[in-house]
Design a protein around this motif. Structure first.
Motif, mmCIF file in Angstrom:
data_model
loop_
_atom_site.group_PDB
_atom_site.id
_atom_site.type_symbol
_atom_site.label_atom_id
_atom_site.label_comp_id
_atom_site.label_asym_id
_atom_site.label_seq_id
_atom_site.Cartn_x
_atom_site.Cartn_y
_atom_site.Cartn_z
ATOM 1 N N TYR A 137 0.771 -1.161 0.181
ATOM 2 C CA TYR A 137 -0.143 -0.084 0.267
ATOM 3 C C TYR A 137 0.869 0.879 -0.040
ATOM 4 N N ILE A 188 -10.072 6.231 3.931
ATOM 5 C CA ILE A 188 -9.156 6.393 4.284
ATOM 6 C C ILE A 188 -8.776 7.388 4.312
ATOM 7 N N ASP A 216 -9.300 6.576 -1.409
ATOM 8 C CA ASP A 216 -9.836 5.020 -0.763
ATOM 9 C C ASP A 216 -10.799 4.752 0.526
ATOM 10 N N GLY A 239 -11.712 2.320 2.732
ATOM 11 C CA GLY A 239 -11.325 1.345 4.029
ATOM 12 C C GLY A 239 -12.139 0.900 4.855
ATOM 13 N N ARG A 297 -8.162 -2.945 5.171
ATOM 14 C CA ARG A 297 -8.456 -2.909 3.926
ATOM 15 C C ARG A 297 -8.253 -1.747 3.190
ATOM 16 N N VAL A 298 -8.642 -2.114 1.352
ATOM 17 C CA VAL A 298 -8.954 -1.698 1.084
ATOM 18 C C VAL A 298 -10.011 -1.635 0.318
#
Length: 336
Positions: free
Chosen positions: A244, A288, A306, A308, A318-319
Motif C-alpha cells: 500500500y 481512508i 480510497d 477502507g 483493508r482497502v
C-alpha cells in the motif's frame, strides 16, 4: 524552534507510544511552514494553538497534489515523483526535498516486515512504471535492487523467459535465497499466463510474490480475490503479498495476504465518515485518511480517495475500493 532534520530523526525511531505526540509536532510545524496547508487550515478556521488530538487534525484532500505546491519550508525539491494517469488526466506531483530520507525510511520499513534486503534477490515487473522516469515505486525498488547486492536482481520488463530461467536457476543453485517478485498486477498476470513451465516452484519455499495493484488499462479489472487465486496457483505460493503506497506518501504498508495491510511505525490510518469528511470518531469503515510522518517536507495528513475498513485495531486495514467520483489511480484499483 524544531527543525525538519530533528523531526525526521524522530520519525525513524517513532513507536506507538509517542506516535500521536510526534504527529502533533509535525502538524504544528507544517501548519506554520507549509503555505498551502496553512491556507487550507485558515479557510477551515482551525485554531492550531488549541488542537490537542490527532482526531482533530484536518486532512489535506489528495487532489491538492495535482494543483498546488505542497512543500513545508523554504526548500527546493531534489526529486519530483508523479503519479500515473490516463491521457487527459491531471497527475499528482510529490515534491521531495530529501530523497535520501525517502530511501532510508522505505528500506527501514521493508526490513522491519521482511528482513534484510541483502537476503533477497529482487525481481521487478513494473513495465508501466518504467515508461516514466518519475515513479516513486521505481525509485524505491531500484534502491532495493542495489541493496540486495544480487547480480540477478533487476527490472525484467516483458522478458518472461529470462525471468523464469533466473528463478529456476536460483531455486536449484541457492534454494535458501529469498526471491521477491514484485510487480504491477497486469505484469504478474501476464507472466503467470506466459505459458512457461514453473513447476520447479512447487519445491521452492522462499518465493514472495508481491503485487502493487493496477491494470493500467492493459487488462480487464478483476477482483482482488480473482487475481490472487490466479497468481497463487501459477507461482505455487500460499498467499500473495501487496504493497500500500502511492505517489503522495513516503511510507508504505504491506499485506502478507488476504488483502489485510499492516502499517509501519511511521503511518496511521483514520477512517472518515463518507458523508462528513471531518468526522473520524469511532469509524470502522469509511474514507481512508493517512498520517504519514515521513512526509515532513510535504504534508503528513492526507485525505485519500480510497475506502477502507479496519481489520484488527487501527494498525491493520483493508482497502475496499474507491469513491465513485475519483480518478482511476495506479494503486489499489481492485475492489475487495
Amino acid at each position: 524552534m524544531i527543525t525538519s532534520a530533528q523531526l525526521k530523526a524522530s520519525v525513524l525511531t517513532v513507536n506507538s507510544a509517542n506516535f500521536d505526540a510526534l504527529a502533533l509536532d509535525i502538524f504544528r510545524f507544517q501548519a506554520q511552514n507549509n503555505i498551502t496547508y496553512a491556507k487550507y487550515l485558515k479557510n477551515l478556521q482551525v485554531d492550531v494553538s488549541i488542537l490537542q488530538s490527532i482526531q482533530d487534525i484536518p486532512f489535506l484532500p489528495i487532489e491538492f497534489f495535482k494543483t498546488q505546491t505542497i512543500l513545508t519550508g523554504d526548500i527546493e525539491p531534489k526529486v519530483i515523483f508523479e503519479s500515473s494517469g490516463t491521457t487527459g488526466q491531471n497527475t499528482s506531483r510529490h515534491l521531495v526535498a530529501d530523497p535520501d530520507f525517502y530511501l532510508q525510511i522505505a528500506e527501514q520499513i521493508f526490513e522491519k516486515f521482511y528482513g534484510k534486503l541483502s537476503d533477497f534477490t529482487i525481481l521487478a515487473l513494473l513495465p508501466s512504471y518504467l515508461e516514466r522516469n518519475n515513479s516513486s515505486l521505481v525509485y524505491m525498488v531500484e534502491h532495493f535492487i542495489q541493496q540486495s547486492k544480487s547480480s540477478d536482481s533487476g527490472f525484467y520488463l516483458n522478458n518472461y523467459q529470462e525471468l523464469g530461467a533466473t528463478m529456476q536457476r536460483i531455486s536449484t543453485e541457492n534454494p535458501d535465497k529469498k526471491i521477491l517478485l514484485i510487480g504491477v498486477t497486469f505484469g504478474l498476470l501476464d507472466f503467470a499466463e506466459a505459458g512457461l513451465d514453473l513447476f520447479f516452484l512447487q519445491d521452492f519455499n522462499n518465493l514472495i510474490v508481491m503485487e502493487t495493484g493496477g491494470m493500467k488499462g492493459r487488462r480487464k479489472e478483476l477482483l482482488r480475490e480473482e487475481v490472487h487465486e490466479i497468481l497463487t496457483k501459477a507461482f505455487a505460493v500460499d498467499k500473495i503479498h501487496s504493497e500500500y503506497g502511492m505517489t503522495e506518501l513516503l511510507s508504505q504498508g504491506y499485506s502478507f495476504g488476504d488483502g489485510i495491510f499492516d502499517l509501519p511505525a511511521s503511518m496511521k490510518i483514520l477512517l472518515r465518515d463518507v458523508n462528513d469528511p471531518f468526522n473520524v470518531e469511532n469509524q470502522h469503515r469509511g474514507g481512508i485518511n493517512v498520517i504519514d510522518l515521513a512526509n515532513v517536507d510535504s504534508c503528513s495528513f492526507i485525505e485519500t480517495k480510497d475506502l477502507g475498513s479496519f481489520a484488527t485495531g487501527n494498525q491493520q486495514f483493508r482497502v475496499l475500493g474507491r469513491f465513485d467520483n475519483s480518478d482511476i489511480r495506479g494503486c489499489n484499483l481492485m475492489i475487495m
